[in-house]
Design an enzyme around this catalytic site. Structure first.
Site, PDB file in Angstrom:
ATOM      1  N   PHE A 145      -3.846  -0.537   6.871  1.00 12.03           N
ATOM      2  CA  PHE A 145      -4.239  -1.241   6.227  1.00 12.03           C
ATOM      3  C   PHE A 145      -5.601  -1.761   5.700  1.00 12.03           C
ATOM      4  O   PHE A 145      -5.578  -0.653   4.995  1.00 12.03           O
ATOM      5  CB  PHE A 145      -4.869  -2.259   7.983  1.00 12.03           C
ATOM      6  CG  PHE A 145      -4.108  -2.672   9.363  1.00 12.03           C
ATOM      7  CD1 PHE A 145      -2.513  -3.497   8.954  1.00 12.03           C
ATOM      8  CD2 PHE A 145      -3.868  -1.738  10.640  1.00 12.03           C
ATOM      9  CE1 PHE A 145      -1.937  -3.816   9.440  1.00 12.03           C
ATOM     10  CE2 PHE A 145      -2.954  -2.434  11.219  1.00 12.03           C
ATOM     11  CZ  PHE A 145      -1.890  -3.055  10.543  1.00 12.03           C
TER      12      PHE A 145
ATOM     13  N   ARG B  49       2.247   8.585   7.006  1.00 14.11           N
ATOM     14  CA  ARG B  49       3.056   8.493   7.922  1.00 14.11           C
ATOM     15  C   ARG B  49       4.355   7.831   9.087  1.00 14.11           C
ATOM     16  O   ARG B  49       4.867   7.171   8.300  1.00 14.11           O
ATOM     17  CB  ARG B  49       1.612   7.021   9.176  1.00 14.11           C
ATOM     18  CG  ARG B  49       0.651   7.744   9.111  1.00 14.11           C
ATOM     19  CD  ARG B  49      -0.195   6.203   8.930  1.00 14.11           C
ATOM     20  NE  ARG B  49      -0.054   5.800   7.777  1.00 14.11           N
ATOM     21  CZ  ARG B  49      -0.278   3.628   8.530  1.00 14.11           C
ATOM     22  NH1 ARG B  49      -1.535   3.290   9.328  1.00 14.11           N
ATOM     23  NH2 ARG B  49      -0.408   3.373   7.304  1.00 14.11           N
TER      24      ARG B  49
ATOM     25  N   PHE C 203       3.587  -8.535  -8.497  1.00 11.63           N
ATOM     26  CA  PHE C 203       4.574  -9.350  -8.207  1.00 11.63           C
ATOM     27  C   PHE C 203       5.102  -9.553  -9.627  1.00 11.63           C
ATOM     28  O   PHE C 203       4.650 -10.463 -10.457  1.00 11.63           O
ATOM     29  CB  PHE C 203       4.176  -9.996  -7.029  1.00 11.63           C
ATOM     30  CG  PHE C 203       4.119  -9.472  -6.128  1.00 11.63           C
ATOM     31  CD1 PHE C 203       5.095 -10.205  -5.006  1.00 11.63           C
ATOM     32  CD2 PHE C 203       3.450  -8.729  -5.035  1.00 11.63           C
ATOM     33  CE1 PHE C 203       5.471  -9.568  -3.644  1.00 11.63           C
ATOM     34  CE2 PHE C 203       3.511  -7.651  -3.997  1.00 11.63           C
ATOM     35  CZ  PHE C 203       4.497  -8.794  -2.926  1.00 11.63           C
TER      36      PHE C 203
ATOM     37  N   LYS D  71       7.461  -6.275  11.777  1.00 14.97           N
ATOM     38  CA  LYS D  71       6.869  -5.366  10.196  1.00 14.97           C
ATOM     39  C   LYS D  71       8.518  -5.260   9.543  1.00 14.97           C
ATOM     40  O   LYS D  71       7.314  -4.969   7.846  1.00 14.97           O
ATOM     41  CB  LYS D  71       6.167  -4.208  10.462  1.00 14.97           C
ATOM     42  CG  LYS D  71       5.551  -3.841   9.798  1.00 14.97           C
ATOM     43  CD  LYS D  71       3.918  -2.887   9.928  1.00 14.97           C
ATOM     44  CE  LYS D  71       3.444  -2.143   9.185  1.00 14.97           C
ATOM     45  NZ  LYS D  71       4.252  -1.096   8.801  1.00 14.97           N
TER      46      LYS D  71
ATOM     47  N   ALA E   1      -2.648   1.719  13.528  1.00 17.24           N
ATOM     48  CA  ALA E   1      -4.099   1.420  13.066  1.00 17.24           C
ATOM     49  C   ALA E   1      -5.617   0.659  13.584  1.00 17.24           C
ATOM     50  O   ALA E   1      -6.167   1.129  12.476  1.00 17.24           O
ATOM     51  CB  ALA E   1      -3.520   1.250  11.047  1.00 17.24           C
TER      52      ALA E   1
ATOM     53  N   LYS F 227       0.727  -1.299   0.207  1.00 16.06           N
ATOM     54  CA  LYS F 227       0.193  -0.186   0.367  1.00 16.06           C
ATOM     55  C   LYS F 227       0.537   1.479   0.183  1.00 16.06           C
ATOM     56  O   LYS F 227       0.647   2.149  -0.955  1.00 16.06           O
ATOM     57  CB  LYS F 227      -1.053   0.036   1.260  1.00 16.06           C
ATOM     58  CG  LYS F 227      -1.578   1.084   1.464  1.00 16.06           C
ATOM     59  CD  LYS F 227      -2.849   1.031   2.217  1.00 16.06           C
ATOM     60  CE  LYS F 227      -2.357   0.446   3.403  1.00 16.06           C
ATOM     61  NZ  LYS F 227      -2.241   1.173   4.600  1.00 16.06           N
TER      62      LYS F 227
ATOM     63  N   TRP G  14       6.978  -1.101  -8.387  1.00 12.43           N
ATOM     64  CA  TRP G  14       8.053  -1.137  -7.697  1.00 12.43           C
ATOM     65  C   TRP G  14       9.190  -1.543  -8.527  1.00 12.43           C
ATOM     66  O   TRP G  14      10.487  -1.159  -7.853  1.00 12.43           O
ATOM     67  CB  TRP G  14       7.436  -2.816  -6.412  1.00 12.43           C
ATOM     68  CG  TRP G  14       8.878  -3.636  -6.669  1.00 12.43           C
ATOM     69  CD1 TRP G  14       8.405  -3.187  -4.913  1.00 12.43           C
ATOM     70  CD2 TRP G  14       9.353  -4.588  -6.701  1.00 12.43           C
ATOM     71  NE1 TRP G  14       9.387  -3.965  -3.575  1.00 12.43           N
ATOM     72  CE2 TRP G  14       9.906  -4.387  -5.358  1.00 12.43           C
ATOM     73  CE3 TRP G  14       9.692  -5.103  -7.288  1.00 12.43           C
ATOM     74  CZ2 TRP G  14      11.772  -5.680  -4.998  1.00 12.43           C
ATOM     75  CZ3 TRP G  14      10.629  -6.122  -7.624  1.00 12.43           C
ATOM     76  CH2 TRP G  14      11.461  -6.388  -6.351  1.00 12.43           C
TER      77      TRP G  14
ATOM     78  N   THR H 285       4.039   1.553  -0.958  1.00 19.47           N
ATOM     79  CA  THR H 285       5.113   1.666  -1.971  1.00 19.47           C
ATOM     80  C   THR H 285       4.134   1.917  -3.647  1.00 19.47           C
ATOM     81  O   THR H 285       4.381   2.322  -4.011  1.00 19.47           O
ATOM     82  CB  THR H 285       5.084  -0.260  -2.720  1.00 19.47           C
ATOM     83  OG1 THR H 285       5.984  -0.680  -1.421  1.00 19.47           O
ATOM     84  CG2 THR H 285       6.493   0.369  -3.998  1.00 19.47           C
TER      85      THR H 285
END
Length: 558
Positions: A303, A96, A383, A107, A275, A73, A411, A75
């Protein structure tokens, strides 16, 4: 295809001096307070001076329910900001700040990935400009003043069994969840049970992220309820005269931080409420400032859309008078396969049926976001292992839902890989089709607000809450807090309160364990299921592999 790690890519970035980045947004270098060469705070004087300008377009990036497969998200938020700049729009991103706890836990960092990152990555994931340390200090100053007040005669008649203000530390430390304080005799005060939350779960963090300016900040800090008297009346932080000193500690932390993406585009990185416990959004002051100096502002919420987007709409937008012009929902084929029941070991194998099955989760998020009256586009974060058939299955499904899914390769390729999504976002935002409205009115009773979120967003049949919880909500309504929005604290992994129930479950119940009043932040926290306000470290924490290499560079943060 590059196989460099995120940290290697970040290290090779050709950063520009932060004054140049500020100049892109028309911020004079005198109004940037530099922290080194590549980060700066934006002065309050500049922020005050741009308030009469019109707002740019606000784009929210949210996602499906997170899975161990990864969604990307942040990214995508970063990539989209770069993509909008690439197609000639003056865009800024608002994300954030990262909490230290998860960085050393499971994480990892929170600055995007691949060729869609914000730099300086290492500093952002460590002490950055000290905002979280300031919040920790302000919070714990109040905690010290409460115990000190009781020690010196307790003129407020605080019932020490009903002190509700806990302490905080920016670290995952389960040993501190529940502690006994003030042991050791008369000189140390009155022994009582206490405990720690992680700093990002502090009400001070939520307030910093919702306050409009320092005056508003001090008022909200003063409004926080810290304890109850023997007659059950609330004791506020201002009763202990703590609000002034707390504001002084937070003076610099209130100013948004400006950094840059790998493509040297402006990024505001400010605030970071937990979150799944707090409202999980970038600060109002950063978002509103960005809207005054950029034509497009891309921001994220925590999230999946059931948590982050719901709170963004019902808490942040309601409080700040904002309305998103378009929403991007991020999904990956891998995460959809995970929602379709595939285990982590098999995610790299083509499985079109599992993708189709997992799309139910995406469909629920699309419908939920549309229910706020906002146009939606899906960004498929690509991906390497994705197959054409899997991607096509997602596109077909989303088309049937009346939206469009666009494959994004930011990405691997940076802004070049996300131009299609950027163009679609512009089209949606310029169409003026957003008819934004929150899910429930202010005047709806608190329990009905909880039921509205549970039934309409989570598709639950009922909310389970014992009489104690209901009585507490009624008492707050009588005290004048009935018009506050609800902040649901629940697992991020499922629409239910059971983290293992993937997909789009129907006919479940939402059990409410307790409710907490955040009177300063201005919301009621509803704690569902087993959610924790102080995480622990995993069996093998990331901290074990974080170190300095021989060149003095940080290894292992990503």
């Amino acid at each position: 295809m590059s196989h460099k790690t995120d940290i290697e890519i970040a290290r090779e970035a050709s950063k520009r001096p932060i004054q140049e980045i500020g100049a892109k947004l028309g911020i004079p270098s005198d109004d940037l307070l530099p922290y080194g060469h590549d980060k700066a705070k934006v002065s309050q004087a500049f922020i005050d001076g741009v308030q009469d300008r019109p707002n740019g377009k606000l784009i929210l990036v949210t996602a499906i329910n997170p899975t161990p497969a990864g969604e990307g998200k942040t990214t995508t938020t970063v990539g989209l900001g770069d993509g909008l700049n690439r197609i000639g729009k003056k865009a800024a991103i608002c994300i954030r700040e990262a909490s230290l706890g998860p960085n050393f836990g499971m994480k990892g960092g929170a600055a995007g990935g691949g060729y869609a990152q914000v730099v300086p990555m290492e500093e952002m994931n460590l002490h950055f400009t000290g905002d979280f340390h300031a919040i920790t200090s302000a919070h714990n100053l109040l905690a010290a003043m409460i115990d000190n007040h009781v020690y010196w005669g307790n003129e407020q008649d605080i019932d020490v069994r009903r002190i509700v203000w806990r302490r905080v530390i920016d670290m995952n430390d389960r040993a501190l969840r529940q502690i006994t304080a003030s042991l050791g005799g008369v000189a140390n005060g009155f022994p009582r049970e206490a405990g720690f939350d992680i700093t990002v779960a502090s009400e001070v963090m939520a307030i910093l992220c919702l306050a409009r300016d320092l005056k508003d900040l001090q008022k909200r800090l003063g409004d926080m309820i810290v304890a109850y008297r023997r007659d059950r009346t609330p004791v506020y932080a201002r009763d202990l005269k703590a609000d002034g000193a707390m504001t002084v500690l937070l003076k610099d932390a209130m100013q948004p931080n400006l950094v840059q993406t790998l493509e040297n585009n402006p990024a505001f990185v400010h605030g970071g409420p937990f979150a799944n416990i707090a409202h999980g959004c970038n600060s109002v002051i950063a978002t509103t400032t960005a809207l005054k100096v950029a034509d497009y502002v891309v921001t994220e919420a925590g999230f999946g859309a059931d948590l982050g987007a719901e709170k963004f709409m019902n808490i942040k937008c309601r409080k700040a008078g904002l309305a998103p012009d378009a929403v991007v929902i991020v999904a990956t084929c891998r995460a959809l396969k995970a929602n379709g029941g595939v285990g982590k070991a098999d995610l790299n194998k083509e499985n079109v049926e599992a993708v189709k099955k997992g799309c139910a989760n995406l469909g629920r998020h699309i419908a939920n976001v549309k229910s706020f009256g906002v146009p939606v586009v899906v960004g498929i974060n690509h991906f390497v292992s994705d197959t054409d058939a899997e991607v096509q299955a997602v596109k077909d499904y989303v088309k049937a839902q009346g939206s469009e899914a666009i494959l994004c390769k930011h990405w691997a390729k940076g802004s070049e890989g996300i131009e299609d999504l950027a163009k679609k976002v512009v089209q949606l935002a310029e169409s003026g089709s957003s008819q934004f409205a929150p899910l429930y009115p202010d005047e709806m009773p608190l329990f009905e607000k909880i039921e509205t979120i549970a039934t309409r967003i989570y598709h639950a049949d009922e909310v389970l809450a014992d009489q104690k919880v209901r009585d507490q909500l009624h008492a707050w309504e009588e005290q004048g807090y009935g018009n506050l929005p609800i902040c649901m604290a629940k697992t991020q992994y499922s629409f239910t309160t059971d983290p293992n129930r993937r997909g789009a479950p129907e006919h479940h119940s939402v059990p409410v364990r307790e409710v907490r009043l955040s009177a300063g932040a201005g919301f009621v926290v509803v704690i569902c299921g087993e959610i924790m306000t102080m995480p622990g470290l995993p069996r093998v924490p990331s901290a074990e592999t974080i170190r300095l290499n021989d060149a003095g560079q940080i290894e292992g943060l990503f």
